[in-house]
Design an enzyme around this catalytic site. Sequence first.
Site, short mmCIF file in Angstrom:
data_model
loop_
_atom_site.label_atom_id
_atom_site.label_comp_id
_atom_site.label_asym_id
_atom_site.label_seq_id
_atom_site.Cartn_x
_atom_site.Cartn_y
_atom_site.Cartn_z
N LYS A 129 11.09 3.07 -0.17
CA LYS A 129 11.05 4.50 -0.49
C LYS A 129 11.26 4.75 -1.98
O LYS A 129 11.99 4.02 -2.64
CB LYS A 129 12.14 5.23 0.29
CG LYS A 129 11.96 5.23 1.79
CD LYS A 129 10.75 6.03 2.18
CE LYS A 129 10.70 6.35 3.66
NZ LYS A 129 11.68 7.28 4.12
N GLU A 154 0.85 -1.19 0.00
CA GLU A 154 0.00 0.00 0.00
C GLU A 154 0.89 1.24 0.00
O GLU A 154 2.04 1.17 0.43
CB GLU A 154 -0.88 0.00 1.25
CG GLU A 154 -0.06 0.08 2.53
CD GLU A 154 -0.83 -0.31 3.78
OE1 GLU A 154 -1.16 -1.50 3.91
OE2 GLU A 154 -1.08 0.58 4.61
#
Length: 695
Positions: free
Chosen positions: A329, A130
């Site tokens: 990231k 997610e």
Amino acid sequence: MKIKGLREVAVDQLTELDAHAELSALAKEIAEHDKRYYQHDDPTIDDAAYDALRARNTAIEEKFPHLKRKDSPTDKVGTPVQSGFSKITHAVPMLSLGNAFAEEDVQDFLDRIRRFLGLDAGEELAIVAEPKIDGLSISLRYENGKFVQAATRGDGRVGEDVTRNILTLKELPKELPAGVPDVVEIRGEVYMAKDEFLALNQRQTDAGAKVFANPRNAAAGSLRQLDSNITANRPLRVFAYAWGELSAPLADTQMGVIDTFKSWGLPVNPYTKVCRSLEEIMALYNQINTDRAQLNYDIDGVVYKVDRLDLQQRLGFVSRSPRWAIAHKFAAEQAQTIVENIDIQVGRTGKLTPVARLTPITVGGVVVSNATLHNEDEIKRKDVRIGDTVVIQRAGDVIPQVVEVVKDQRPADSIPYDFPHTCPDCGSHAVREEGEVDIRCTGGLICPAQAVERLKHFVSRNAFDMDGLGAKNIEKFWQEGLVKTPADIFRLSQHTDTIATWEGWKEKSIANLKKSIEDRRTIALDRFIYALGIRQIGQANARTLAKNYLTFEAWYDAMIAAKDIEGTAYEDLINIDGIGTSMAQDLIDFFDEPHNREVMADLRAQLDIEAFDVPDTTDSPVAGKIVVFTGTLVTMSRAEAKAKAESLGAKVSGSVSKKTDYVVAGESAGSKLKKAEELGVAVLTEEGWHELVGR
Ligand code: IVH
């Protein structure tokens, strides 16, 4: 000369006296603007004018570093005043996530989990992926189906009560459907949508008010408003993605809980999806990354979580992050700027760290003016020189890094950087020991920079966590001679008359200071050990020590006794899982120094050091027992075995001695098994271990 006139003078032309006067005026003026902006939401100048004031202040401070004020605006980077909210202790701590930056890191994450759980390559490992929302985490508490309280993350353990402000969120259900568990704590991210952020900034501009730098800042500023009427006009939203305390489980899987949240009317992120392979994970990552620019909210990565909650439970946590989740990231944002200077900072262990002072530049919404250069080798490897144009990057909350030098823009007369061989602070020799990358000041206890850094570490968040006593205050107290050792902090209340005569110290701030000191007279043993700042003893190792020795006295006596490396105290120390001979040596060295023993004795008299809080293992058959795992384990990984044993109150050791209670021998166990048999220590098979502790 009048201050207004002074502003016209180039910083280079200012005399020291003028600079002093102007810094004082700027500090007052900027503080006034901050107050109007954060407390009264009523700024009188626009963003550009405000930034110009700050830029001028910084430029003067850089030219005259010794004139920098203790209340310098540079040290208060626009965070709202943090008063007025009461504190809430989270029933379940709010943790953070480890990071992955490349596909290999994600692969490692999956491999690590498989190893820990002992899953075969063929067995499925479902992962929920997610978006990582770039907002502020929040904990929303419902009791008997009614929304009762909202708390910010704070330090993870204690947050601020922002219930009134969260009540203004239109899309948050204030009531859950009938039949939900009595206590439900929903966790998620509060954010501001991009379009609503732009509209807010437009309104701010129209009103002549200051605009926000990015949606995250706008969300943070709005959530921390003391006046919830203002928050009500700031469009905040939320995504639910986790939970805290629950009086009954909601589902068996992560996805099941998210679906439950959705059925209750809570906003959940539409990208949330179960992936069953690295390929599926990477496909979703790439898709989210591609869609990123079009999304109406800022994200800074993709979070992966093990779907099965029983597996999450088995995996548990490593210090402050779960083993079962990771944040992948997006690539860091980069920018180019100039290295104006290279400064050397002295750390608490004497380590000299080179820092590049940069021409300020905005990277990913934040102004960057410093970047770490790590050490001598790193400077040499990248060949960073003063005057160079460099590429810098910022990834999330990481300190800005120098990526590379743009060589074709290098000035013709530049010279390679020569790393100093003396401490810039105390002038002692700085040496690099064989095999080490760091250069250290040898000044030890006479080096003021080290002493100040040790004090800053002592009061820092994971140590004594004294809000009222930040790094700047420590410097001031040090300079004024009020605090030379940690115990002096606890005697500061004897000096309040002196402090009250200093600029910027009012009754209120002194009261705050006193309170944050008094609040910390009782301290957990692991925090205390960490606060001492012993080399190699970070948070995790401090905890390990606390867990093994339980009380300050037991630990202290053992460390003194460990000096005899033939004795049992030394043997016990190096047998602790995770503490090797090198760490043992640092501990022994620390205790061998009379000054350190004096500091500890002095602190001991001021403090109540709590015994380590052993998990409630009253029913555990292995509480307090020393267990050694050896050989190849087949039903669990070594890491899982250790985690399980520790959660039951056992101590896991790496080697067998007569103090060992159980040796759990897996397949092809060798010398440790033999030693156990010689010493008559109880030996268990894996099956025997499971029978003893229950699966
Ligand atoms: S899960 C125990 N899921 O990221 C793990 N966190 O770096 C709890 N965040 O403090 C966090 N989006 O504020 C999780 N989809 C997401 C998230 C998310 C943003 C934030 C959260 C957390 C931080 C950790």
